[in-house]
Write an enzyme that holds these catalytic residues in place. Sequence first.
Site, short mmCIF file in Angstrom:
data_model
loop_
_atom_site.label_atom_id
_atom_site.label_comp_id
_atom_site.label_asym_id
_atom_site.label_seq_id
_atom_site.Cartn_x
_atom_site.Cartn_y
_atom_site.Cartn_z
N LEU A 1 0.76 -1.30 -0.03
CA LEU A 1 0.06 0.06 -0.09
C LEU A 1 0.86 1.39 0.07
O LEU A 1 0.39 2.65 -0.34
CB LEU A 1 -0.86 -0.01 1.31
N GLY A 2 2.08 1.06 0.59
CA GLY A 2 2.89 2.27 0.28
C GLY A 2 3.89 2.09 1.55
O GLY A 2 3.96 0.82 2.17
N GLU A 3 4.74 3.11 1.85
CA GLU A 3 5.97 2.94 2.78
C GLU A 3 5.76 3.75 3.93
O GLU A 3 5.58 4.88 3.71
CB GLU A 3 7.22 3.27 1.80
N PHE B 1 9.90 3.37 8.77
CA PHE B 1 10.64 2.14 9.05
C PHE B 1 10.07 0.72 8.59
O PHE B 1 10.03 -0.30 9.00
CB PHE B 1 10.85 1.86 10.58
N GLY B 2 9.19 0.97 7.35
CA GLY B 2 8.78 -0.49 6.76
C GLY B 2 7.73 -0.17 5.63
O GLY B 2 7.30 0.93 5.49
N VAL C 1 4.17 -1.31 3.83
CA VAL C 1 2.69 -1.51 4.46
C VAL C 1 2.12 -2.19 3.26
O VAL C 1 1.89 -1.87 2.18
CB VAL C 1 1.77 -0.08 4.82
N LYS D 1 1.88 -3.40 8.45
CA LYS D 1 3.40 -2.87 8.31
C LYS D 1 4.39 -3.83 8.90
O LYS D 1 4.24 -4.27 10.05
CB LYS D 1 3.60 -1.49 9.08
N ASP E 1 4.71 13.43 15.08
CA ASP E 1 5.13 13.54 13.74
C ASP E 1 3.53 13.61 12.83
O ASP E 1 3.12 12.73 12.13
CB ASP E 1 5.65 12.02 13.27
#
Length: 883
Positions: free
Chosen positions: A582-584, A587-588, A590, A604, A701
Amino acid sequence: MESSHRFLLVALTVASSIIHLVQAQAGFISLDCGLSPNEQSPYVELETGLQFLSDSSFIQSGKIGRIDASLESKYPRSQTTLRYFPDGIRNCYNVNVYKGTNYLIRATINYGNYDGLNISPRFDLYIGPNFWVTIDLEKHVGGDTWEEIIHIPKSNSLDVCLIKTGTSTPIISVLELRSLPNNTYITESGSLKSILRSYLSVSTKVIRYPDDFYDRKWVPYFESEWRQISTILKVNNTINGFLAPQEVLMTAAVPSNASVPLSFTKDLEFPKDKLYFYFHFSEIQPLQANQSREFSILWNGEIIIPTLSPKYLKASTLYSVSPFVCEVGKCLLELKRTQNSTLPPLLTAIEVFTVIDFPQSKTNEDDVSAIKNIKDTHGLSRVSWQGDPCVPRQFLWEGLSCNDKNVSASPRITSLNLSSSGLVGTIPSGIQNFTLLEKLDLSNNNLTGLVPEFLAKMETLLFIDLRKNKLNGSIPNTLRDREKKGLQIFVDGDNTCLSCVPKNKFPMMIAALAASAIVVAILVLILIFVFTKKKWSTHMEVILPTMDIMSKTISEQLIKTKRRRFAYSEVVEMTKKFEKALGEGGFGIVYHGYLKNVEQVAVKVLSQSSSQGYKHFKAEVELLLRVHHINLVSLVGYCDEKDHLALIYEYMPNGDLKDHLSGKQGDSVLEWTTRLQIAVDVALGLEYLHYGCRPSMVHRDVKSTNILLDDQFMAKIADFGLSRSFKVGDESEISTVVAGTPGYLDPEYYRTSRLAEMSDVYSFGIVLLEIITNQRVFDQARGKIHITEWVAFMLNRGDITRIVDPNLHGEYNSRSVWRAVELAMSCANPSSEYRPNMSQVVIELKECLTTENSMKVKKNDTDAGSSLELSLSFDTEVVPTAR
Ligand SMILES: *[C@@H]1O[C@H](CO)[C@@H](O)[C@H](O)[C@H]1NC(C)=O
Ligand SMILES: *[C@@H]1O[C@H](CO)[C@@H](O)[C@H](O)[C@H]1NC(C)=O
Ligand SMILES: *[C@@H]1O[C@H](CO)[C@@H](O)[C@H](O)[C@H]1NC(C)=O
Ligand SMILES: *[C@@H]1O[C@H](CO)[C@@H](O)[C@H](O)[C@H]1NC(C)=O
Ligand SMILES: *[C@@H]1O[C@H](CO)[C@@H](O)[C@H](O)[C@H]1NC(C)=O
Ligand SMILES: *[C@@H]1O[C@H](CO)[C@@H](O)[C@H](O)[C@H]1NC(C)=O
Ligand SMILES: *[C@@H]1O[C@H](CO)[C@@H](O)[C@H](O)[C@H]1NC(C)=O
Ligand SMILES: *[C@@H]1O[C@H](CO)[C@@H](O)[C@H](O)[C@H]1NC(C)=O
Ligand SMILES: *[C@@H]1O[C@H](CO)[C@@H](O)[C@H](O)[C@H]1NC(C)=O
Ligand SMILES: *[C@@H]1O[C@H](CO)[C@@H](O)[C@H](O)[C@H]1NC(C)=O
């Protein structure tokens, strides 16, 4: 003559009807203040023939006093008693009047050493919300005085208020109202405060009723340079409406030296005020054929009336139709005979007034009657509940707030707090008459019955607190629908059944949730209070008792009941061997997945190369295990098996906010209301992190890529890898490593390394600016690189339309956008001290949303005639409440 048009001489205009004396006192209200309840009321005062009433039914406060017995014989009966006000700052008489009628209002104050202290009181009098006059008995020999004003009430209810201004206790002896004909004593604007009403005579008698039909008080005045002339014949005074009394008209003053002017030098108390003059004349000497009396009137040497010649035994009144201003301090008024005149000038009586403007409008009449109705039916007696409910602001009724910024518009009641007021019975139906009410607090009373449906129809309501009552039944569905649109409602019980005892299935969890709900609710209340003072305070003033709900047992409980630990093999299976990324994330990568082949999830998987990763992974698991809020992405489970670390979240089909704004999610543009709702959701999530869970948490964040949208476009905050918690009470924490995303990172935090929830507020401000503008946070091409610089630059050019995302095509209410921009900029203030906290942000955004929605309703109404319910309904399922 330039000024002559400003005067009008009423001489031969015939009064249309002569009012007979039998009707006298018809327009009179005469209150004997402090009349003992043992005395008969009404009574007729011997000295004046006036009929006096006890004041007790016109005021609820104050105490009864009586002047020193040795002084009683000096005064008429009505002035021997008084009412004094040791309690409260403002105490008001309320009298029913006819609106639009001209009234002479007179307050008589007679100290008479009633308290044995021999200290002359000093205090202020107000008419409704407006200042009238300061009473300072020190200035009056004898310790008594009266003040008069001619005023036209704008409603059928008139408040005359005594205001404590220092240490002395306000007092009043007599309050009188006399209605005057509406064609007398007219001003261009404002009311007439009497500074002088004199008849020129060597007598010492004060003339009033019954000699004066309107009960004006005429004080004799004479100067040594004058000579009195008089007549025993009757002067016809019914020629004009002023009806100067016969006794006044029978004497007049002329200068002793016939060749000097009759000058009137009496000092005027406020020489720079606007003044209105009323001169009364009548010739009382029979003139021979070769005699004449003709004179001019001069104001500071300037002729204002060139020639004037009073008629024999006929009263005439000369008055200014527009005000005079005495610019040189002391002004001189002269009557000077003309060359042809054989006799010196003559003056019978004079009245001088200053204009008082009453700029402050009274509170909206419907709001006033609604609050008075509640006051009366529930027997609420609070010292401050007197006079105008909203204004002046320093005398605002306790428990109310009003929107009173525009003095020329009637203030409206926006908040009603009847908490702990001993209310019984059902929720008062009169509450629906407050048509602009936003906040309603009825908590801690003994209210019974059902939660009424009408609350849902009060469109402006944003906040209702009904806790600690004995209410029955459940919250009506209509009200729950409103809740989805931002209304906050607080009740006891579990929101569905107010009088039911909650089932004891997960005692720890419920206790924990309830505890946090109460904490949040208390905070919201406190913050609303802080917010209404319009101060952006940095942190809370109340330090709450620490409730350590973050114990291991609860975490374990939560894992058992809600979240699972998965084996790595299960993770592989659910993602179909990591088929669809699905995306980044932080740190990992998804991946998309299915739980039990039905529920969609996002998985994730921590990249094994990341050494930092494990720390963040742990932080996120620990955090997500203990928080639960509808606007935080929820953790379904996790995997922690040797090197394989994975987090399994609920799936958010609409991706992240950034993609939506940049158009990557297809062609649909988020509407302005949707954007506002997203902002509210994010703000609620952050508010929960900051104040709703303990220890408190800072996300660190917040950015548009970390805001995910579900199928209904409800926003949820994701990625808690950087989040930190800290104890309530510690305002901040020194952290060694400053973390966050450039552009969103609080400059103050960056500088000081001091972490506080205000850093999230900064980042939120940036996100809100993105939502409004759809600009990139950093953009070299823009000139102003950072989004805040750019917005500030555009704002300075006053161009709000250029700030707003052009994709919205102007489909928004500029007021709500404006508020949102202001809010975003205050969130992104470089100095945390000026930022609002998240609770204030939530309230402000909800108000924006309400404004936007209410505008929409109006638009739809006119366009399609659709009903309110229809246009407001979002047609979603009931959203479970977050708290
Ligand atoms: C004055 O009062 C009379 C009778 O009460 C009324 O007919 C008239 O309209 C009033 N005039 C003004 C200017 O209010
Ligand atoms: C007073 O003057 C008016 C108008 O001039 C007249 O109608 C009226 O009869 C006079 N009254 C008396 C008592 O002379
Ligand atoms: C009257 O006033 C005139 C002018 O001021 C003056 O000349 C005259 O002496 C005065 N007469 C008396 C009797 O004072
Ligand atoms: C006016 O006339 C009377 C007689 O009718 C006379 O005595 C008097 O002096 C005259 N006065 C003036 C100022 O002419
Ligand atoms: C004075 O009286 C005469 C005759 O009566 C008249 O012609 C003249 O205009 C008058 N002067 C003034 C200033 O009134
Ligand atoms: C204040 O209220 C008056 C009367 O309602 C209105 O005409 C005026 O425009 C308002 N002023 C502002 C600044 O809103
Ligand atoms: C209402 O008043 C009570 C007591 O004065 C206060 O504790 C509470 O916070 C107030 N409610 C609101 C909504 O401000
Ligand atoms: C509420 O307003 C309506 C209409 O204005 C009025 O008839 C009613 O008496 C009011 N109710 C209360 C309790 O003030
Ligand atoms: C409710 O009524 C009871 C009994 O009259 C009284 O003891 C209690 O203090 C009341 N509670 C509130 C919150 O007013
Ligand atoms: C609650 O309401 C129900 C029906 O609406 C009624 O039967 C019951 O007596 C009520 N209970 C209380 C405590 O008022």
